[in-house]
Design an enzyme around this catalytic site. Structure first.
Site, short mmCIF file in Angstrom:
data_model
loop_
_atom_site.label_atom_id
_atom_site.label_comp_id
_atom_site.label_asym_id
_atom_site.label_seq_id
_atom_site.Cartn_x
_atom_site.Cartn_y
_atom_site.Cartn_z
N LYS A 171 0.84 -1.20 0.00
CA LYS A 171 0.00 0.00 0.00
C LYS A 171 0.87 1.25 0.00
O LYS A 171 1.46 1.60 1.02
CB LYS A 171 -0.90 0.04 1.24
CG LYS A 171 -1.98 1.08 1.08
CD LYS A 171 -2.38 1.73 2.39
CE LYS A 171 -1.70 3.04 2.62
NZ LYS A 171 -1.95 4.11 1.67
N GLU A 246 9.85 2.71 10.66
CA GLU A 246 10.79 3.81 10.40
C GLU A 246 9.97 5.09 10.45
O GLU A 246 9.07 5.27 9.65
CB GLU A 246 11.41 3.60 9.01
CG GLU A 246 12.63 4.42 8.78
CD GLU A 246 13.66 4.16 9.86
OE1 GLU A 246 13.93 5.11 10.61
OE2 GLU A 246 14.14 3.02 9.98
N CYS A 280 13.53 11.89 6.00
CA CYS A 280 13.55 11.59 7.45
C CYS A 280 14.97 11.74 7.98
O CYS A 280 15.16 11.91 9.19
CB CYS A 280 12.96 10.23 7.74
SG CYS A 280 13.46 8.97 6.62
N GLU A 379 9.39 17.01 14.76
CA GLU A 379 9.73 16.88 13.34
C GLU A 379 8.78 17.74 12.51
O GLU A 379 7.56 17.60 12.60
CB GLU A 379 9.63 15.42 12.89
CG GLU A 379 10.13 15.25 11.47
CD GLU A 379 10.13 13.80 10.98
OE1 GLU A 379 9.09 13.15 11.12
OE2 GLU A 379 11.16 13.36 10.46
P1 ADP Z 1 2.73 11.01 6.58
O1 ADP Z 1 2.46 12.06 7.59
O2 ADP Z 1 4.14 10.89 6.16
O3 ADP Z 1 1.76 10.95 5.46
P2 ADP Z 1 1.42 8.67 7.64
O4 ADP Z 1 1.88 7.82 8.78
O5 ADP Z 1 0.11 9.32 7.72
O6 ADP Z 1 2.60 9.66 7.41
O7 ADP Z 1 1.45 7.82 6.30
C1 ADP Z 1 2.38 6.82 6.02
C2 ADP Z 1 1.65 5.63 5.40
O8 ADP Z 1 0.78 5.06 6.39
C3 ADP Z 1 0.77 6.01 4.22
O9 ADP Z 1 0.83 4.99 3.24
C4 ADP Z 1 -0.60 6.07 4.85
O10 ADP Z 1 -1.64 5.86 3.94
C5 ADP Z 1 -0.52 4.94 5.86
N1 ADP Z 1 -1.52 5.01 6.91
C6 ADP Z 1 -2.15 6.11 7.42
N2 ADP Z 1 -3.04 5.76 8.36
C7 ADP Z 1 -2.99 4.41 8.49
C8 ADP Z 1 -3.67 3.44 9.30
N3 ADP Z 1 -4.61 3.78 10.18
N4 ADP Z 1 -3.33 2.15 9.16
C9 ADP Z 1 -2.38 1.79 8.28
N5 ADP Z 1 -1.73 2.63 7.47
C10 ADP Z 1 -2.03 3.93 7.56
#
Ligand code: ADP
Length: 477
Positions: A171, A246, A280, A379
């Site tokens: 994903k 990470e 990062c 951050e």
């Molecule tokens: P950023 O702020 O860098 O977008 P996120 O942690 O929101 O960081 O996103 C990193 C990845 O995690 C993306 O692929 C996002 O779609 C996914 N993501 C966000 N929410 C969830 C969740 N509840 N469960 C699993 N994956 C998620």
């Protein structure tokens, strides 16, 4: 417009789509990309589960050939894929081509690793018994990636997962599906059996969450925010599943009085502002000793004057736009917070207008910051950097380590004594001497400690720690 679909059980499917917008020119739609559902995700996990027995026993030559083919095609298409990356994420074209080359090299590396899989044979402490130590693949791996390295991070998770015999549900981040779709298409055409690699683009809260909730996902490798990382951890404990996180950093770069000023300024400008500060491993805290402080700030400010912020596709651009409106708001909010906290805005801080409508922000430098301010502790993930004045090396080291994070830590010095001491005592997974904190090799371990990372390192041969489970077998002779 064509809809780029999800790949589930070897079939391209999906009719709902989301627009992928170019942050350098918000009038441009990069493409329409499928918006997967929880049901799609369940089907992808089921496909990966049923493909696992055969793929886990596949020959190492088959894995080598597929990984090598993918690496070769990515390299042959580096300019086209680099341009796609620059258009969807906003890093400059040379940076984007560089990242694409790196993705190719990662596939080449793991194509080689497939041929080097080995175990150990050890005599038992009991007579007439032999002991073998081997590595088994885990099963279905869930791969969840962020937007800031749209091709390299998927590559450094997909390549080892396949190399060691796992199957995948992948994903990508909502903002950058195009590069992910391209590498999945390349691997699919390179001959991966159906169901071995499944792509489900869509929302984190839907697709990502369905992965977290599935008892059939044996391991999740995640790169992204701390908040989501914690959800991955909690859900994984619930399912007794292996996980690797990470989650970013607040990376320091120490500049000592004896530093080569040019080296220090180049490293700080690169670490803090290239890729729009959206790495990062970016350095957002410059910890500078008194004797060089004013000279360093003057030289860095002069360097920032020369950096061109513009459309990522334009030649001559040093810094592309911020990735989207939400991140731009985070950056500008932190700039206001820094001013209110009493840091001095030494450079930048303003939004910029360019020929094309995009999220353009000046590189922003605060001086007279303290390590306790929010701009020095949290951050930001944008081109916003604080300079913290310290009296000597000891205070610099203590300040560098005084952070909840621990990904990368840098020092600019000509002193062997201080460089050696810093390498031993920096509380970080990666240490850089006279180099930017960002910019790492593809064949050696990557990762951090404290709040930055959890679980085994990524990349290089250390990747095996996450993607395999060790088995010890005893045989009576
Ligand atoms: P950023 O702020 O860098 O977008 P996120 O942690 O929101 O960081 O996103 C990193 C990845 O995690 C993306 O692929 C996002 O779609 C996914 N993501 C966000 N929410 C969830 C969740 N509840 N469960 C699993 N994956 C998620």
């Amino acid at each position: 417009m064509t809809i780029y679909q999800n790949l589930i059980a070897g079939e391209w499917i999906g009719s709902d789509a989301t627009k992928n917008i170019n942050p350098s020119d918000t009038n441009e739609v990069v493409g329409l990309y499928a918006d997967g559902s929880a049901e799609d995700t369940k089907n992808a996990i089921a496909a990966a589960k049923s493909a696992f027995p055969a793929w886990s026993r596949s020959g190492i030559w088959e894995r080598h050939v597929i990984l090598k083919k993918a690496g070769d095609e990515i390299m042959a298409r580096k300019d086209e894929l680099g341009a796609l990356l620059a258009r969807e994420e906003g890093k400059t074209l040379p940076e984007a081509i560089g990242e694409t080359i790196r993705a190719s090299q990662i596939f080449e590396f793991f194509a080689g690793e497939a041929l080097r899989l080995a175990g150990e044979t050890i005599p038992s402490v009991r007579p007439n018994i032999g002991v073998e130590i081997t590595r088994d693949p885990l099963g279905v791996i869930g791969i969840i990636t962020p937007w800031n390295f749209p091709i390299a991070i998927p590559a450094w998770k997909i390549a080892p997962a396949l190399c060691y015999g796992n199957t995948i549900v992948f994903k990508p981040a909502e903002l950058v599906p195009a590069c992910s779709w391209a590498i999945v298409d390349i691997l699919h055409r390179a001959g991966l059996p159906k169901g071995v690699l499944n792509l489900v683009m869509g929302k984190g809260s839907v697709v990502g969450q369905a992965m977290l909730d599935s008892p059939d996902v044996a391991g999740i490798t995640f790169t992204g925010s701390t908040g989501t990382g914690k959800r991955v951890a909690a859900a994984s404990l619930e399912h007794n599943r292996k996980f690797q996180l990470e989650m970013g950093g607040k990376n320091p770069m120490v500049v000592l009085d004896d530093a080569d000023l040019n080296v220090a300024v180049e490293a700080a400008a690169n670490s803090g502002f290239f890729s729009t500060g959206q790495r990062c491993t970016a350095s957002s805290r410059l910890i500078v000793t008194e004797g060089i402080h004013d000279k360093f700030v003057a030289a860095l400010t002069a360097k920032l004057e020369t950096l061109v912020v513009d459309n990522a596709m334009k030649s001559g651009t040093h810094i592309g736009p911020v990735v989207d409106e939400k991140q731009l708001k985070t950056d500008t909010d932190y700039i206001e917070i820094g001013k209110k906290e009493g840091a001095k805005l030494a450079f930048g801080g303003e939004l910029l207008k360019r020929d094309t409508p995009g999220f353009y922000l000046q590189p922003t430098l605060f001086t007279e910051a303290t390590n306790q301010m929010r701009i020095s502790r949290e951050e930001i993930f944008g081109p916003v950097v604080s300079v913290i004045r310290v009296k000597d090396y000891e205070e610099a080291l203590a300040t560098a380590n005084d952070t909840p994070f621990g990904l990368s830590s840098g020092i600019a010095t000509t002193s062997l004594k201080h460089a050696t001491h810093f390498k031993r005592n920096a509380e970080a997974g990666m240490v850089m001497v006279n180099l930017p904190t960002a910019g790492v090799d593809f064949h050696v371990p990557f990762g951090g400690r404290k709040g930055s990372s959890y679980g085994p390192r990524e990349q290089g041969k250390y990747a095996a720690e996450f993607y395999t489970s060790v088995k010890t077998s005893y045989t009576l002779a």
